[in-house]
Design an enzyme around this catalytic site. Sequence first.
Site, mmCIF file in Angstrom:
data_model
loop_
_atom_site.group_PDB
_atom_site.id
_atom_site.type_symbol
_atom_site.label_atom_id
_atom_site.label_comp_id
_atom_site.label_asym_id
_atom_site.label_seq_id
_atom_site.Cartn_x
_atom_site.Cartn_y
_atom_site.Cartn_z
ATOM 1 N N ASP A 95 0.871 -1.174 0.000
ATOM 2 C CA ASP A 95 0.000 0.000 0.000
ATOM 3 C C ASP A 95 0.911 1.229 0.000
ATOM 4 O O ASP A 95 1.419 1.619 1.050
ATOM 5 C CB ASP A 95 -0.892 -0.019 1.255
ATOM 6 N N GLU A 138 -1.447 -1.234 -4.624
ATOM 7 C CA GLU A 138 -2.688 -0.460 -4.743
ATOM 8 C C GLU A 138 -2.567 0.554 -5.872
ATOM 9 O O GLU A 138 -1.566 1.255 -5.988
ATOM 10 C CB GLU A 138 -3.016 0.265 -3.432
ATOM 11 N N ASP A 157 -2.048 0.894 7.445
ATOM 12 C CA ASP A 157 -1.420 0.742 6.130
ATOM 13 C C ASP A 157 -0.942 -0.697 5.919
ATOM 14 O O ASP A 157 -0.978 -1.216 4.805
ATOM 15 C CB ASP A 157 -0.239 1.714 5.987
#
Lengths: 182, 182
Positions: free
Chosen positions: B7, B68, B141
């Site tokens: 991420d 992501e 995260d």
Amino acid sequence: MRVVGIDPGLTRCGVGAVEGSIGRSLKLLGADAVRTGPETELPERLVAIERGIDAWIDEHRPDAVAVERVFAQHNLSTVMGTAQASGIALVCAARRGLPVVLHTPSEAKAAITGNGRADKKQMGTMVARILGLDTPPRPADAADAVALAICHIWRGGAKARVAQAQQDFARKVELARRARRS
Amino acid sequence: MRVVGIDPGLTRCGVGAVEGSIGRSLKLLGADAVRTGPETELPERLVAIERGIDAWIDEHRPDAVAVERVFAQHNLSTVMGTAQASGIALVCAARRGLPVVLHTPSEAKAAITGNGRADKKQMGTMVARILGLDTPPRPADAADAVALAICHIWRGGAKARVAQAQQDFARKVELARRARRS
């Protein structure tokens, strides 16, 4: 000093190399663009850009690297690729321990032409004139990269002269203080 | 299969590693965040992120990496750093020759909770449940990175099953054609 300029982009990442110092004539060492096509997957395009920038830095062994600062406001459709390419450029320079500085397009335009809103043509004309070339480097992304390198030498030079003047002044103050004491 | 999820972020870049396959229970191999502070210059922050991701991939030796997908529309103030970190993540995976796939936050949410608009809490609850944990991985995260890895295993599995079914069907058609000929 020798400076590599990088104008980040996914399709064409401009690279340039300029040698010289403020108050002296500047010399173009090279200008090119690392190209990747939309038929290639994004991760592989970024790896190709990394290889191209690494090769350019290895070839020209600069004292510093100047990268164009990317803003999220412009060209939303291409900004992500440009930002990713700029991240690669910063890492390529920083992991070699090279000083790397970001300059905005306006800073480069103001440094080269005196006008922060100069157009491409005016920039190209001035870059060619500064480097003693008949025509601006091609493609346009290469010319932009060269402009960043020139901007860096001139701005860096100006900053360095201010720092030197401050240092000289501090030394004189210290010498005067010592002279009064003795 | 073993998947590393990333991420991307400049302040906290979430990393996770999950092992398993569709229809079997999944196992969390690890979750963490690579942190860099605003007191550090941007090029050095990106180099630290590169080192952290490289170390994570070397430690977990994944079969694939899921990152992501960043959109320019969200959080204009932080999107440039996020995009640059995502570029680094893609390069770290691609230069090892690892398959690397981008998943949107909605795809991850839909894969994990069945709802593409699920909130953080619901995502955390489901990630913990899927992996047999008492609490979701921390920080958030890291949990997002783990969710991406799970999403990749499940979506990849679904895609692989469709591809397998198509292949099986094509083989049966070909066998039937040959049988008719002979």
